[in-house]
Design an enzyme around this catalytic site. Sequence first.
Site, PDB file in Angstrom:
ATOM      1  N   CYS A 115      18.075  71.352 112.591  1.00 46.73           N
ATOM      2  CA  CYS A 115      17.829  70.048 113.189  1.00 46.73           C
ATOM      3  C   CYS A 115      17.307  70.119 114.630  1.00 46.73           C
ATOM      4  O   CYS A 115      16.685  69.186 115.114  1.00 46.73           O
ATOM      5  CB  CYS A 115      19.101  69.222 113.135  1.00 46.73           C
ATOM      6  SG  CYS A 115      19.948  69.357 111.541  1.00 46.73           S
ATOM      7  N   HIS A 257      16.443  63.595 116.365  1.00 44.06           N
ATOM      8  CA  HIS A 257      16.505  64.100 114.997  1.00 44.06           C
ATOM      9  C   HIS A 257      17.054  62.997 114.107  1.00 44.06           C
ATOM     10  O   HIS A 257      18.071  62.367 114.425  1.00 44.06           O
ATOM     11  CB  HIS A 257      17.413  65.334 114.946  1.00 44.06           C
ATOM     12  CG  HIS A 257      17.921  65.645 113.575  1.00 44.06           C
ATOM     13  ND1 HIS A 257      17.086  65.910 112.511  1.00 44.06           N
ATOM     14  CD2 HIS A 257      19.193  65.729 113.085  1.00 44.06           C
ATOM     15  CE1 HIS A 257      17.809  66.132 111.431  1.00 44.06           C
ATOM     16  NE2 HIS A 257      19.090  66.038 111.753  1.00 44.06           N
ATOM     17  N   ASN A 287      16.696  62.745 105.428  1.00 41.08           N
ATOM     18  CA  ASN A 287      16.864  63.742 106.483  1.00 41.08           C
ATOM     19  C   ASN A 287      16.140  65.009 106.042  1.00 41.08           C
ATOM     20  O   ASN A 287      16.604  65.733 105.165  1.00 41.08           O
ATOM     21  CB  ASN A 287      18.353  64.011 106.691  1.00 41.08           C
ATOM     22  CG  ASN A 287      18.631  65.049 107.768  1.00 41.08           C
ATOM     23  OD1 ASN A 287      17.775  65.841 108.124  1.00 41.08           O
ATOM     24  ND2 ASN A 287      19.860  65.065 108.270  1.00 41.08           N
TER      25      ASN A 287
END
Length: 334
Positions: A115, A257, A287
């Site tokens: 991430c 993120h 994600n």
Amino acid sequence: MKYAAVGPIAIHLPERVETNAQLKELFPGWDLDTIYEKTGIAARHIAAPDECASDLAVKACQKLFAEHHIDPQSIDFILLCTQTPDYPLPTTACLLQHRLGLRTNVGALDFNLGCSGFVYGLSLADGLIRGGSVKRVLLITAETYSKYIHEADRSLRTIFGDGAAATLIEAADEPSLTAFQFGTDGTGADTLLVTKGGNRAEDAAIKPRHRHRWQSALYMDGPSLINFTVTAVPQLIDDTCRAANLTSDAIDLFLFHQATRKMLDQLRERLGLSEERMPMALEHCGNTVSSTLPILIDDLRRKGKLNRQMRNMLIGFGVGWSWAGCVWQDRWRR
């Protein structure tokens, strides 16, 4: 001295789209409405069984070259961020050099970060360009987390999507990426991990922080990750602003993120930011780990929400625990 500048970006998402409506048909007991409220994710793109990170990366790079008239022979270095490489060895970036038809005198390396990886990649590219040895860096983020997730895993299947982004980093006369700050806390390694596939014996591997509820190879402790994030990220923002000699009020957009809506909302409330200053772009792709930031930047560019005068902060955080931030001005000429 030359400095790194973020040039054009190309995104590639796998052909297969998995929607919440489809999951509801497969698993009637799943409360997809509540899940959507928490995650903000309505659909994810899923790699085919024989489709790996390098396949997604190649398509993103080919799209970048074609749409922006980039000569592949002008690339001096490949930086590939992935936690789902094709093989333990060789380096997947070496495979990409061959598949993309790049020169053999290019540098190529993988780095295993999730991430926070895009911000780390920008810093690595900036260092290479400031060092004077390269002028054009191909920064690629590519992940196929779905291969770690069991089909009946309600907690992970509804969050993670696969995808790749190819970003051209070019030498420029003035800095547009400044005040890089980093953080690492390996005590959080047990909150997001895959223990299979490495050389550590499984009975000696890091143990999940809590009971492993699902059959997925990937384990995630969401509450602990949120607690880490709402503590580490505000401090990271303070440190980055201090390094840039700016106040947070001088930052136009905070580009985070894209983990889940719940996590981002908690950060926004903790930081006292408006929704306009903290945009999201995860509803239709989920994600995508290291690719969330370039996907967000590409989305904002397409909507005309970035200009050369704006000061923005890029913030990555998560698996590791690892976090990174910098101040960025978008000086790419469309």
